[in-house]
Design a protein around this motif. Structure first.
Motif, PDB file in Angstrom:
ATOM      1  N   SER A 195      -2.722   3.936   7.595  1.00 36.41           N
ATOM      2  CA  SER A 195      -1.340   3.555   7.278  1.00 36.41           C
ATOM      3  C   SER A 195      -1.273   2.217   6.547  1.00 36.41           C
ATOM      4  O   SER A 195      -0.442   1.358   6.865  1.00 36.41           O
ATOM      5  CB  SER A 195      -0.492   3.520   8.553  1.00 36.41           C
ATOM      6  OG  SER A 195      -0.286   4.825   9.045  1.00 36.41           O
ATOM      7  N   GLU A 229      -5.475   7.324   6.381  1.00 39.62           N
ATOM      8  CA  GLU A 229      -4.209   7.861   6.863  1.00 39.62           C
ATOM      9  C   GLU A 229      -3.120   7.400   5.882  1.00 39.62           C
ATOM     10  O   GLU A 229      -2.514   6.344   6.058  1.00 39.62           O
ATOM     11  CB  GLU A 229      -3.903   7.346   8.275  1.00 39.62           C
ATOM     12  CG  GLU A 229      -2.619   7.910   8.865  1.00 39.62           C
ATOM     13  CD  GLU A 229      -2.254   7.221  10.180  1.00 39.62           C
ATOM     14  OE1 GLU A 229      -1.761   7.911  11.082  1.00 39.62           O
ATOM     15  OE2 GLU A 229      -2.472   5.985  10.294  1.00 39.62           O
ATOM     16  N   GLN A 231       0.431   7.099   3.837  1.00 40.56           N
ATOM     17  CA  GLN A 231       1.842   7.318   4.087  1.00 40.56           C
ATOM     18  C   GLN A 231       2.430   8.212   2.996  1.00 40.56           C
ATOM     19  O   GLN A 231       1.988   8.150   1.847  1.00 40.56           O
ATOM     20  CB  GLN A 231       2.609   5.989   4.113  1.00 40.56           C
ATOM     21  CG  GLN A 231       2.199   5.064   5.246  1.00 40.56           C
ATOM     22  CD  GLN A 231       1.272   3.957   4.777  1.00 40.56           C
ATOM     23  OE1 GLN A 231       0.362   4.198   3.985  1.00 40.56           O
ATOM     24  NE2 GLN A 231       1.494   2.739   5.262  1.00 40.56           N
ATOM     25  N   SER A 235       8.147   7.540   2.641  1.00 42.58           N
ATOM     26  CA  SER A 235       7.996   6.251   3.311  1.00 42.58           C
ATOM     27  C   SER A 235       8.061   5.112   2.293  1.00 42.58           C
ATOM     28  O   SER A 235       8.583   4.030   2.587  1.00 42.58           O
ATOM     29  CB  SER A 235       6.670   6.214   4.075  1.00 42.58           C
ATOM     30  OG  SER A 235       6.500   4.974   4.727  1.00 42.58           O
ATOM     31  N   ARG A 289       1.216  11.484  10.745  1.00 46.65           N
ATOM     32  CA  ARG A 289       0.699  11.600   9.385  1.00 46.65           C
ATOM     33  C   ARG A 289      -0.671  12.269   9.368  1.00 46.65           C
ATOM     34  O   ARG A 289      -1.426  12.184  10.334  1.00 46.65           O
ATOM     35  CB  ARG A 289       0.600  10.205   8.754  1.00 46.65           C
ATOM     36  CG  ARG A 289       1.941   9.508   8.657  1.00 46.65           C
ATOM     37  CD  ARG A 289       1.787   8.024   8.422  1.00 46.65           C
ATOM     38  NE  ARG A 289       3.096   7.367   8.340  1.00 46.65           N
ATOM     39  CZ  ARG A 289       3.291   6.075   8.521  1.00 46.65           C
ATOM     40  NH1 ARG A 289       2.268   5.271   8.769  1.00 46.65           N
ATOM     41  NH2 ARG A 289       4.510   5.560   8.427  1.00 46.65           N
TER      42      ARG A 289
END
Length: 296
Positions: A195, A229, A231, A235, A289
């Motif tokens: 993220s 990971e 986004q 987002s 996610r």
């Protein structure tokens, strides 16, 4: 730490009938009125995604361990040299070391305040781990229930591991990963970027994102693993106004998240990718996610 706050203004200290009249006029005119000054404070802004209580609202309160740890393969970390980019308060970094017994793991973050918190968390968890180990030994020797069980101490990390010196395994340092281009030699077996891609993308644009991917590839040893990971684009939209730089970059981005795989495989040079988690269980809404694993 990149935050924006406005000092609080103190109300006028004028006294008597005149002061009271001024206060009334200020109240009628609202904040910023000529006759009165009221306390006002802008919301703190985290332009790099460097939130203070990130884990608190990401993880379901009924889940003890970060669900991402459950999705990871032990062989990616056990006795391996690892790097966690954008480590925030370091809880995932420490959790990986304890759960999978990394040879060493370094957590880096652009926010010096978060790095200090990560170091504090490491000391805290080490103390708790020692207490848990001591209680287990006392229970075994006395053959009676302990006053404090291991499950009551750092439940997100207490998983039956014997005590080991995390200070020799885990370290944290403040670093702007995109702009620090020195030392890009093969030195890691596993690199995580959880993220984080959105914030690099919004702050450094497409060029910064490609720099991130290329640097990760260079830092990985042959056969190394890159765990990402990303986004989603939705987002990005929600955070595009976090700064003028982010707003400008958002409007010029050409490499959308769905193109990351193509860039990493066809341009950067990773040989394969696997999707290990399409939807995470135990995360708050908006944080379930996908997690992708790229092999060098």
């Amino acid at each position: 730490m990149a935050t924006a706050t406005e000092p609080e203004d103190a109300p006028s200290a004028a006294g008597g009938a005149k002061g009271e009249a001024n206060r009334k006029r200020g109240s009628e005119q609202g904040e910023g009125g000529a006759g009165g000054r009221q306390k006002r404070k802008k919301k703190e802004v985290f332009i790099y995604g460097n939130y203070r209580n990130y884990y608190g609202y990401r993880i379901d309160r009924n889940v003890g361990e970060d669900p991402r740890l459950e999705a990871f393969n032990k062989q990616w970390f056990e006795n391996k040299d690892c790097l966690d980019i954008g480590c925030n308060q370091g809880l995932v970094t420490i959790g990986l070391a304890m759960k999978f017994k990394c040879r060493r793991i370094l957590g880096v973050d652009i926010d010096s305040g978060l790095i200090e918190t990560a170091k504090w968390n490491l000391r805290r968890i080490m103390r708790q781990d020692k207490v848990a180990t001591k209680n287990v030994k006392a229970q075994e020797s006395s053959n009676s229930p302990s006053q404090s069980s291991p499950g009551e101490v750092a439940p997100e990390f207490s998983n039956g591991n014997k005590h080991h010196d995390l200070f020799k395994i885990v370290s944290f340092q403040r670093e702007n990963f995109v702009e620090s281009l020195d030392g890009c030699s093969e030195q890691y077996d596993t690199i995580l970027c959880l993220s984080v891609t959105k914030w690099i993308h919004l702050n450094w644009g497409d060029d910064g994102l490609v720099t991130l991917f290329v640097k990760i590839w260079r830092l990985l040893r042959p056969g190394g693993v890159f765990i990402m990971e990303p986004q989603p684009w939705t987002s990005y939209r929600r955070n595009r106004l976090v700064s003028e730089v982010a707003k400008e970059n958002f409007n010029t981005i050409c490499i959308y998240p769905e193109k990351f795989r193509e860039i990493l495989l066809d341009k950067v040079g990773f040989r394969s990718v696997e999707l290990i988690m399409d939807r995470l269980v135990g995360t708050a809404t908006g944080f379930d996610r996908p997690i992708e694993v790229y092999h060098k």
